[in-house]
Design a protein around this motif. Structure first.
Motif, PDB file in Angstrom:
ATOM      1  N   THR A 200       0.838  -1.209   0.000  1.00  0.00           N
ATOM      2  CA  THR A 200       0.000   0.000   0.000  1.00  0.00           C
ATOM      3  C   THR A 200       0.869   1.255   0.000  1.00  0.00           C
ATOM      4  N   CYS A 201       1.583   1.482   1.107  1.00  0.00           N
ATOM      5  CA  CYS A 201       2.308   2.759   1.234  1.00  0.00           C
ATOM      6  C   CYS A 201       3.648   2.747   0.504  1.00  0.00           C
ATOM      7  N   GLU A 202       4.297   1.604   0.505  1.00  0.00           N
ATOM      8  CA  GLU A 202       5.649   1.427  -0.053  1.00  0.00           C
ATOM      9  C   GLU A 202       6.657   2.382   0.570  1.00  0.00           C
TER      10      GLU A 202
ATOM     11  N   GLY B 183       7.187   1.813   4.194  1.00  0.00           N
ATOM     12  CA  GLY B 183       7.487   1.182   5.491  1.00  0.00           C
ATOM     13  C   GLY B 183       6.590   1.629   6.620  1.00  0.00           C
TER      14      GLY B 183
ATOM     15  N   GLY C  59       2.553  -1.537   6.943  1.00  0.00           N
ATOM     16  CA  GLY C  59       2.660  -2.930   7.376  1.00  0.00           C
ATOM     17  C   GLY C  59       2.043  -3.938   6.423  1.00  0.00           C
ATOM     18  N   THR C  60       1.542  -3.506   5.288  1.00  0.00           N
ATOM     19  CA  THR C  60       0.833  -4.414   4.388  1.00  0.00           C
ATOM     20  C   THR C  60       1.742  -5.477   3.787  1.00  0.00           C
ATOM     21  N   CYS C  61       2.964  -5.140   3.455  1.00  0.00           N
ATOM     22  CA  CYS C  61       3.810  -6.042   2.662  1.00  0.00           C
ATOM     23  C   CYS C  61       4.622  -7.026   3.513  1.00  0.00           C
TER      24      CYS C  61
ATOM     25  N   MET D 111       9.798  -5.691   6.161  1.00  0.00           N
ATOM     26  CA  MET D 111       8.929  -5.006   5.204  1.00  0.00           C
ATOM     27  C   MET D 111       9.732  -4.811   3.909  1.00  0.00           C
TER      28      MET D 111
ATOM     29  N   CYS E  86       9.220  -3.463   1.147  1.00  0.00           N
ATOM     30  CA  CYS E  86       9.141  -2.216   0.372  1.00  0.00           C
ATOM     31  C   CYS E  86      10.291  -1.284   0.714  1.00  0.00           C
TER      32      CYS E  86
END
Ligand code: FES
Length: 315
Positions: free
Chosen positions: A266-268, A270, A273-275, A301, A303
């Motif tokens: 999502t944010c890429e 950090g 927390g999605t990745c 993470m 990303c």
């Protein structure tokens, strides 16, 4: 690493809380109840320009009919808060994720010391509600520039009574974090707010040898790159033995996605927390603001975080 539920919610109402903070309630247009959440959780709000912003839920977890967030118009924001201030009205539809909680909160752990700065107060509203309901011992230190710029304070006064301590810099009162920590040695310590407040608490905790498992921080701002110089590194996939090189100018996330691992992000930066991925071996340069020291022993993470040498991922 499972995909996160994203729902099209409607704005039920928008209220002006302070000069630069609005409170928005979202509801599901067809369902009476939204997915359950716990104190400290946040949601991702997807904006029409494709950007995604994280906001802590500041309502009552027992009320499943709405998700309530407070949004500060940030002068130096990337535009997300300004867009919501200018466009959020009743009936507006926006995509909002199911809640996720990185704030490891357990009211049963003993005395809680909560330190909030400005809009960082939001995750603490449901926490103090729960601490009061379960009869736990706590204190909430709320630092703001002025009385007028303190969001949600009326609600907090009602919930917390004398357990709310206010520090107002324009009136010359400031929280002395070092003194606080020396007096609160056996407590669970939580902090959320601007980076300078979080850094002050982090530094004081380090100085006081505060146990890392009892220090809980929530940030919604990515780490500054500063002098960080990304270097290439190798990654090995444990299940297949496949190896890839992550060049200095690319993220581990992009290399994994390019090679067929559909890792949701999502944010890429950090922050969300999605990745999250698990690793089995190797040294990680953690660059996120989400994982606790304990979780960093096995998770990363991709990303933003990188390997120092080869990394073996549990994929
Ligand atoms: S995509 Fe948000 S932490 Fe990686």
């Amino acid at each position: 690493m499972a995909d996160r539920l994203i729902m099209k919610l409607s704005v039920r109402d928008v209220r002006t809380e302070t000069r630069d903070v609005i409170v928005i309630n979202f509801l599901h247009p067809r369902r009476p109840e939204l997915p359950a959440w716990s104190a400290g959780a946040h949601v991702d709000v997807h904006l029409p320009d494709g950007s995604v912003r994280q906001y802590s839920l500041c309502g009552d977890p027992k009320d499943r009919s709405v998700y309530k967030i407070a949004v500060k118009r940030e002068a130096d924001s990337r535009g997300g808060s300004a867009w919501l201030h200018d466009n959020a009205v009743a009936g507006l539809g926006l995509h909002v994720s199911a809640p996720r909680n990185h704030f490891d909160f357990d009211p049963e752990r003993g005395r809680h010391v909560l330190v909030a700065g400005g809009i960082g107060i939001t995750p603490f509203v449901p926490m103090v509600r729960q601490l009061v309901e379960t009869g736990q011992d706590f204190v909430l230190h709320y630092c703001t520039r002025s009385r007028e710029t303190a969001p949600l304070v009326t609600e907090l006064e009602e919930i917390c009574g004398a357990k709310l301590r206010r520090w107002i810099s324009e009136e010359g009162t400031r929280l002395d974090v070092a003194t606080l920590l020396s007096a609160e040695g056996n407590s669970e310590l939580y902090v959320c707010g601007p980076l300078n407040l979080i850094s002050a608490v982090e530094d004081a905790a380090l100085h006081a040898s505060w146990p890392e498992e009892r220090l809980h921080m929530e940030r919604f701002t990515a780490l500054a790159n500063g002098d960080f110089e990304p270097k290439p590194f190798d990654v090995v996939i444990a299940s297949s033995g496949k190896e890839f090189v992550v060049p200095a100018d690319r993220s581990l996330l992009s290399v994994l996605n390019e090679n067929g691992f559909a890792i949701h992000s999502t944010c890429e930066t950090g922050v969300c927390g999605t990745c999250e991925c698990e690793y089995l071996e190797g040294t990680v340069q953690h660059r996120d603001v989400v994982l606790t020291p304990q979780k960093r022993k096995s998770k990363l993470m991709p990303c933003v975080s990188r390997g120092k040498g080869a990394l073996v991922l549990d994929l």
